[in-house]
Design an enzyme around this catalytic site. Structure first.
Site, PDB file in Angstrom:
ATOM      1  N   ARG A  11      36.895  32.594  34.242  1.00  0.00           N
ATOM      2  CA  ARG A  11      37.536  32.464  35.554  1.00  0.00           C
ATOM      3  C   ARG A  11      38.841  31.680  35.450  1.00  0.00           C
ATOM      4  NH1 ARG A  11      36.236  33.045  41.298  1.00  0.00           N
ATOM      5  NH2 ARG A  11      34.291  34.069  40.760  1.00  0.00           N
TER       6      ARG A  11
ATOM      7  N   ARG B  20      32.729  23.288  41.723  1.00  0.00           N
ATOM      8  CA  ARG B  20      33.511  23.942  42.775  1.00  0.00           C
ATOM      9  C   ARG B  20      34.833  24.521  42.246  1.00  0.00           C
ATOM     10  NH1 ARG B  20      34.280  20.790  48.488  1.00  0.00           N
ATOM     11  NH2 ARG B  20      34.704  22.578  49.825  1.00  0.00           N
TER      12      ARG B  20
ATOM     13  N   ALA C 276      30.162  30.361  43.969  1.00  0.00           N
ATOM     14  CA  ALA C 276      31.273  31.322  43.983  1.00  0.00           C
ATOM     15  C   ALA C 276      31.787  31.592  45.392  1.00  0.00           C
ATOM     16  CB  ALA C 276      30.864  32.638  43.310  1.00  0.00           C
TER      17      ALA C 276
ATOM     18  N   GLU D 164      35.401  27.288  47.920  1.00  0.00           N
ATOM     19  CA  GLU D 164      36.175  26.875  46.754  1.00  0.00           C
ATOM     20  C   GLU D 164      37.696  26.910  46.923  1.00  0.00           C
ATOM     21  OE1 GLU D 164      33.309  28.070  43.048  1.00  0.00           O
ATOM     22  OE2 GLU D 164      34.214  29.704  44.179  1.00  0.00           O
TER      23      GLU D 164
END
Length: 780
Positions: free
Chosen positions: A327, A359, A528, A730
């Site tokens: 990510r 997070r 997520a 997030e």
């Protein structure tokens, strides 16, 4: 103008539907102390207490372990080692088989659990742990990522690489080029409620575990594997957590399995709750990164080619490090288009605790790298960084393909930034700050406006699914259960609002019960930023099934076409008559209409080929921007956040009050990560920042003096999410980057903004002071 009575207005609107700014359903309980957490629950008769014995070396073989004094200590009922685990001694989230519950012969970080004491009281178990005598054969340890072999480093998992175009050729042909390195620190989750589990043995193979976890199904499977029983024998229940932030996605596994093993072995309830020091020492954190970048750009500041390497301290086990570093690469672009790009991850093995979800899940670290590149280019050209940001934004019809080959179809960053820039008077204030700094030799001010584009979905495609269970009772009250977990973010309130909206009933008619694997199976982690997206849609699906049955029943009974049956606030119009919702439910029950449904949802459109580094891993993107102003004391390095303005995109908000709270809280936590929260290990691998006395999270006094937060009310999700809302957990965390760059702007004023300060994070006062001195010397 028509005039309506209060009663008429009330009758035409439900209380607490979608879009209404309702308070958190447990807010009053949080404030008064009435909210029940696991440690508040009345303990079952005969409850025992477990405590973990931790290793005292970072890397070594266990030569001998004498636990006789531990066993003889007052109140001790049992001492468990790896040999007492009836099933698998492994809690690795990805099946890597590299994360033992209790280390057997090899320890790989200082603080790794090697045994567990079970006693009549927690204090007895805790004190007994100190009596263990363990002899080690110490082995060489890698504590810092810089100690890894630069040529052939040991990795905890297979790294990912993203490629689009020929980045090397583009960089070499570019009119301008720069290279650099940035260190970005990790972060402790520092929840109000630490890790805890209570296991209650049942008959046969059964065990019920109350666990403070974001991933009940994973804990269920881990406990089952550890006990050597089927998953159906294990039930995990979660009413609420006192904070999670990703730290309770995989890290709860260890505590739940130890409690369950002890409970089944002794046939008594067992609770385990570590001290804060041991909790911080033994559980994973946000990954710290070393980011190397090589960028080619033109004389205007437009990026032509970019090459990134993201090396992460992952700790001794894989945990979720593969997905976290993936990510980071997915977000190495942030809101910027790279015509040619190469990005590689290095998930490094170190003899420290296995780092885990936090997070943003690597996304913030990826975006920090992108923003450093923008800042470097701005200083190299003598321009305002915001000018460089806007020049490199993704386009709406072209220049819109990400490094992972996904087309950005919903780009609104131009409008977000333009509106915030105007609302916060960025241009005028920048000139005012320059004038202030010219007359202020010691205190310098800085300002920065940074954007965010954050991809929403689990990159592991199988996790993008959710279930829910809805019952309507004969009195018209509704029971709702879903697979998401409540950790203070207000998920339960939002999902209840979705169900209330679908049935057109007041929110107080809907009750959400504790998350349990016995009601909704095979749940995905609440992570997520997908909690509302997935569980809201699953609950909507369940409610809609029941609603359609009610429509079919009413149509048949009254001989009215289905399209003439309309759900109104707390009543239903059937042709030219209206009946109360409760009355319709009672009639449907008498006619044997099923008033219960299991809902399900899976996110469409997403796919990902990790080997090729191509696909459509994100369903959509959430956008936002923050403008921060700070003042820095150049004699001490101390700073204050004077003002913050935020404009954030949540689509069509399910609950503006909760969403705004998430933006505010996310920003402050992101600010803390990049400014005051510093993790330090000594040369032996001992975590030195293991308590509130040594680890500094933002306090109330650290919040911005002026804090203006707005939601982009004009936005709605282009994708058919639940009521066209967008995730909010997030993305706002990343807005804290604006504080780091505002500090950098203030520091740069010492040298007339001719040199990029290259601040590492966290930008503690010590680092700020050193940067000030470095620039002063360079400017002479």
């Amino acid at each position: 103008m028509n005039r309506h009575t209060v009663a008429e207005i009330t009758a035409n609107k439900i209380r607490g539907g979608v879009g209404e700014g309702r308070t958190h359903d447990s807010a009053h309980k949080h404030v008064t102390g009435e909210a029940i957490y696991i440690d508040d629950m009345p303990e079952p008769a005969g409850t025992l207490h477990a405590y973990l014995g931790l290793s005292t070396v970072a890397h070594g073989k266990i030569v001998a372990m004498d636990l006789s004094e531990v066993e003889a200590a007052p109140g001790v009922v049992a001492v468990l080692t790896a040999r007492d685990i009836p099933g698998m001694n492994d809690i690795s989230a990805t099946g890597a088989n590299d994360e033992p519950i209790l280390a057997d012969s090899l320890v790989q970080f200082l603080g790794q659990p090697i045994f567990a004491v079970v006693a009549e009281t927690r204090e007895q178990a805790r004190r007994a742990c100190q009596k263990a005598k363990v002899e080690y054969e110490e082995l060489p340890a890698i504590i810092e990522p810089e100690q890894a072999d630069p040529v052939n480093p040991r990795l905890v998992t297979k790294p990912m690489v993203l490629r689009r175009g020929d980045a090397r050729a583009a960089i070499e042909k570019a009119p301008r080029r720069l290279t650099g390195r940035m260190n970005v620190g990790g972060q402790d989750h520092f929840y109000l409620e630490g890790h805890i589990a209570l296991a209650v043995p049942g008959e046969d193979m059964d065990v019920l575990v109350y666990s403070s976890t974001q991933h009940p199904s994973e804990v269920q499977h881990m406990v089952a594997h550890a006990l050597g029983v089927p998953s159906h024998a294990v039930t995990i229940e979660v009413r609420r957590m006192g904070g999670g932030f990703g730290g309770k996605e995989t890290q709860a596994n260890m505590f739940a399995t130890v409690a369950a093993i002890a409970a089944k072995k002794l046939n008594r309830p067992v609770k385990i709750r570590p001290d804060r020091d041991d909790d911080m020492t033994a559980t994973g954190k946000r990954h710290d990164f070393i980011i190397d970048y090589d960028v080619g750009f033109d004389d205007e500041g437009r990026i032509l080619g970019a090459d990134f390497t993201y090396a992460a301290r992952c700790g001794y086990a894989a945990d979720l490090s593969g997905a976290v570093t993936d990510r980071a690469l997915f977000h190495c672009d942030n809101t910027y288009f790279y015509p040619a790009v190469h990005a590689a991850a290095k998930p490094l093995y170190t003899n420290t605790v296995s780092n885990t979800a936090f997070r943003g899940f690597g996304g913030p670290q990826g975006i920090v790298g992108a923003e450093r590149v923008i800042e470097e280019i701005a200083y190299a050209l003598g321009k305002d960084p915001l000018e460089i940001r806007k020049l490199n934004f993704y386009g709406t019809t072209d220049r819109n393909v990400t490094p992972h080959h996904q087309t950005v179809e919903d780009n609104i960053i131009h409008r977000i930034v333009e509106e915030l820039e105007a609302d916060c008077r960025y241009r005028e204030r920048r000139e005012e700050i320059a004038a202030f700094n010219a007359k202020s030799p010691i205190v310098k001010r800085g300002i920065a406006l940074t954007p965010v584009k954050f991809g929403i979905s689990f990159t592991a495609t199988q996790y993008n699914q959710a279930g829910a269970l809805v019952h309507v009772y004969t009195d018209g009250s509704v029971h709702l259960n879903h697979g998401g977990t409540e950790m203070g973010q207000g998920l339960n309130q939002k999902v209840a609002q979705v169900v209330a909206e679908e049935f057109q009933i007041d929110i107080d008619r809907v009750k959400i019960t504790a998350t349990t694997t016995g009601k909704v199976p095979n749940t995905s982690a609440t992570a997520a930023s997908s909690g509302s997206d997935l569980n809201g849609m699953a609950a909507l699906n369940a409610a809609r099934q029941i609603k359609n049955r009610l429509i079919d029943f009413a149509s048949e009974k009254h001989g009215v076409p289905k399209d003439q049956i309309v759900f109104l606030p707390n009543r239903v119009r059937i042709g030219n008559q209206e009946v109360g919702f409760n009355d319709l439910i009672r009639e449907a029950y008498m006619a044997r209409v099923q008033l219960s449904a299991a809902g399900f949802y899976k996110t469409p459109k997403i796919h990902w080929d990790r080997e090729k580094g191509e696909g459509h891993p994100f369903y959509y993107f959430a956008y936002g921007a923050a403008c921060s102003e700070v003042s820095v004391d150049t004699l001490t390095g101390e700073y204050l956040v004077e003002r913050v303005d935020i404009l954030h995109d949540v689509g069509r908000s399910l609950n503006p009050a909760l969403d705004k709270g998430q933006v505010e809280g996310g920003f402050v936590q992101g600010m803390g990560w990049l400014t005051t929260e510093e993790l330090v290990w000594d040369e032996k691998g001992r975590l030195m920042t293991h308590a509130p006395s040594t680890y500094k999270i933002p306090l109330a006094s650290d919040r911005p003096k002026v804090f203006n937060v707005k939601l982009a009310e004009w936005s709605q999700n282009a994708e058919p999410t639940v009521y066209r809302s967008k995730a909010v957990g997030e993305p706002p965390f990343v807005l804290g980057i604006s504080v780091l760059h505002a500090i950098s702007d203030a520091v740069a004023s010492v040298a007339g903004h001719r040199i990029c300060p290259r601040l590492d994070a966290p930008a503690t006062p010590e680092r700020v002071l050193m940067a000030v001195e470095r620039l002063r010397v360079a400017a002479r």
